[in-house]
Design a protein around this motif. Structure first.
Motif, mmCIF file in Angstrom:
data_model
loop_
_atom_site.group_PDB
_atom_site.id
_atom_site.type_symbol
_atom_site.label_atom_id
_atom_site.label_comp_id
_atom_site.label_asym_id
_atom_site.label_seq_id
_atom_site.Cartn_x
_atom_site.Cartn_y
_atom_site.Cartn_z
ATOM 1 N N CYS A 132 -3.436 -9.391 -2.185
ATOM 2 C CA CYS A 132 -2.205 -9.825 -2.858
ATOM 3 C C CYS A 132 -0.995 -9.141 -2.221
ATOM 4 N N LEU A 146 4.987 -9.106 -6.359
ATOM 5 C CA LEU A 146 4.416 -8.839 -7.689
ATOM 6 C C LEU A 146 5.121 -7.660 -8.360
ATOM 7 N N ARG A 180 3.558 -10.209 -2.163
ATOM 8 C CA ARG A 180 3.782 -11.408 -2.988
ATOM 9 C C ARG A 180 4.908 -11.211 -3.998
ATOM 10 N N ASN A 198 4.530 -4.741 -2.590
ATOM 11 C CA ASN A 198 4.947 -5.412 -3.820
ATOM 12 C C ASN A 198 5.908 -4.493 -4.574
ATOM 13 N N ASN A 200 5.029 0.223 -2.922
ATOM 14 C CA ASN A 200 5.290 -0.359 -4.232
ATOM 15 C C ASN A 200 6.329 0.496 -4.956
#
Ligand SMILES: *[C@@H]1O[C@H](CO)[C@@H](O)[C@H](O)[C@H]1NC(C)=O
Ligand SMILES: *[C@@H]1O[C@H](CO)[C@@H](O)[C@H](O)[C@H]1NC(C)=O
Length: 291
Positions: free
Chosen positions: A40, A45, A43, A64, A88
């Motif tokens: 993932c 997120l 993306r 993300n 992140n």
């Protein structure tokens, strides 16, 4: 016309079954290149996807904006071996996020917003081999027991954080450590740094670039010096550390000396005063007798 409908129906069933299995095993926004990998990355997120299959082994979540991982995350995903959370928005890792039973071998928490690695953050994850914590620009505190129990840890990355000091116990408690990255931190070469410096000199083979890449600033004027310019002698003054008893004896003897000095001067002053009065008295008597 009837065979055509049958044919269409079959294709639809096949398509929906393909979509169904994809939907069941792979979160909507992610890719699953093999049955055990969920990718993932990048993306956008802002939280962990819900539908991650429980038997995932490699979970790639880099690039993300995920702000936190629940402390029971690795209890839920107990097959997880490889977790990439690089780049992140994590600001906090709850203590006990990794537990003894965790199978995690690789954990990347680099390029996040962590400020502190408290005691017990990684539980006693005996499988963990590589831990990346570099490039957290506000990470200034690593507890002495932050990595306690990580008995298999071979590679630790703490480069380009905000560390001005690090308790040597954080590193010396890692029995399998082969490589540690510490460069690019604002180390201060004061007495707190002395024991870390001694450890680095003895373990320079564990630093990928030796101590060449490491600098510390001198407390007096903030001048930065390369660790290669320093020796154990640079920290000589730090070896004469005073224990609490020494300190108490010094303070107490200081007080006693002052008390004795005050008493002595008081005694001397009174003696002088008495003597003066006595000599005045005898003078007066003499004057009186002369009259
Ligand atoms: C970090 O992630 C952001 C997306 O959230 C991306 O735009 C950026 O290029 C990434 N930075 C690095 C150094 O990979
Ligand atoms: C990172 O943390 C700092 C201070 O701790 C804060 O000011 C900043 O907004 C945070 N950045 C992100 C992307 O969360």
């Amino acid at each position: 016309m009837l065979p055509c409908v049958c044919w269409l129906q079959r294709i639809l069933i096949l398509l929906s079954s393909v979509l169904w299995t994809r939907g069941e095993n792979c979160p909507a926004t992610c890719m699953c290149p093999d049955p055990h990998t969920v990718d993932c990355s990048g993306r956008g997120l802002t939280r962990l996807p819900n539908e991650i299959p429980l038997d995932v082994r490699r979970l790639l979540l880099a690039d993300n904006l995920i702000p936190r991982i629940p402390s029971d995350f690795l209890v839920l995903y107990s097959d997880l071996v490889y977790l990439d959370l690089r780049n992140n928005s994590l600001s906090h890792i709850e203590p006990g996020t990794l537990s003894t039973s965790s199978r995690l071998v690789f954990l990347d928490l680099g390029s996040n917003n962590l400020t502190e690695i408290p005691k017990g953050t990684f539980g006693e994850s005996r499988s963990l081999i590589k831990l990346r914590l570099g490039n957290n620009p506000y990470l200034s505190l690593v507890n002495e027991d932050a990595f306690l129990g990580l008995t298999s840890l071979r590679e630790l990355e703490l480069e380009r954080n905000a560390l001005s000091t690090l308790h040597v116990g954080a590193l010396s408690q890692l029995p399998s450590l082969r490589a540690v990255r510490l460069e690019g931190n604002p180390w201060v070469c004061n007495c707190n740094f002395a024991s870390l410096f001694a450890w680095l000199m003895e373990n320079s083979h564990k630093l990928p670039n030796g101590v060449e890449g490491m600098e510390c600033s001198i407390p007096m004027d903030g001048r930065r010096v390369s660790l290669t310019q320093l020796s154990k002698d640079s920290f000589r003054e730090c070896q004469a550390t005073l224990t609490l008893t020494d300190l108490l004896i010094i303070i107490f003897s200081g007080i006693s000396v002052s008390v004795v000095a005050i008493m002595t001067s008081f005694f001397l002053a009174s003696t002088v005063h008495c003597f003066q009065r006595w000599s005045k008295g005898t003078k007066g008597d003499e004057e009186e007798s002369e009259e």
